[in-house]
Design an enzyme around this catalytic site. Structure first.
Site, PDB file in Angstrom:
ATOM      1  CG  LEU A  55      -2.012   1.044   1.326  1.00 44.78           C
ATOM      2  CD1 LEU A  55      -3.009   0.906   0.181  1.00 44.78           C
ATOM      3  CD2 LEU A  55      -2.756   0.958   2.654  1.00 44.78           C
ATOM      4  CG  ASP A  56       1.048   3.609  -3.552  1.00 44.09           C
ATOM      5  OD1 ASP A  56       1.887   2.725  -3.817  1.00 44.09           O
ATOM      6  OD2 ASP A  56       0.194   4.015  -4.342  1.00 44.09           O
ATOM      7  CB  ALA A  57       4.607   6.139   1.340  1.00 48.02           C
TER       8      ALA A  57
END
Length: 189
Positions: A55-57
């Site tokens: 999950l992207d930052a």
């Protein structure tokens, strides 16, 4: 076999509501906080858990962490087509045409795949709320379900129809839902 003296591994399943700015990879050259460190209090010493997928930052929401490799494979392998649901706040005007295009799917070029393109589409798109605001511009809150693909894909899809993703929160992975878990908190499944 019978001579196996190793203790049976206890499987751990943890749900974390990941805040923005926290990364899902275990190591980061920039030293940003990561999801594994956030759930460490629930992990017995000598055990390790890993995030299921990424999950992207700059996204928040549901991250599942486990030491169950079989489950991880079942939830991440493209052949399994596990549905993931996201709550997306968009900046810009969400027109019926834009909704149509995103539902049908658009060709996105694969990064680093020699310019190869593949069709990205959403399984489901529901408009939950639209707000017209003179000072801040139009904003829309939508629910998006993907059967494959990454989170970046949602951002890229909406960018193609001229909409900027302001916030992206993962709500569910398959049957596992975030529910009312506050941001930054975790619980055992």
């Amino acid at each position: 076999g019978a001579g196996d003296s190793r203790a049976r591994v206890e499987y751990l399943y943890l749900i974390l509501n990941k805040p923005r700015g926290v990364i899902t990879t275990a190591r980061d050259p920039q030293g940003r906080p990561n999801v594994v460190a956030m759930v460490q209090p629930a992990v017995p010493s000598g055990s390790r858990v890993y995030p299921v997928g990424r999950l992207d930052a700059d996204s928040s929401g549901l991250v599942l962490l486990t030491n169950d490799g079989e489950l991880t494979w079942r939830l991440t392998h493209p052949s399994q087509e596990i549905r993931k649901e996201y709550l997306v706040t968009l900046q810009g005007r969400l027109t019926p045409e834009a909704i149509d295009l995103v539902r049908k799917g658009l060709y996105l070029s694969e990064p680093g795949a020699g310019g190869k393109t593949r069709r990205a589409h959403v399984e489901e798109l529901r408009v939950l709320r639209q707000r017209k605001d003179r000072s801040q511009g139009d904003q829309s809150l939508v629910s998006v379900t993907l059967a494959e693909g990454q989170n970046r894909e949602i951002r890229r899809l909406f960018a193609r129809v001229g909409l900027k993703v302001r916030r992206l929160q993962r709500q569910a992975i398959g049957p596992v839902r975030l529910g009312r878990l506050p941001e930054g908190r975790f619980r055992r499944l």
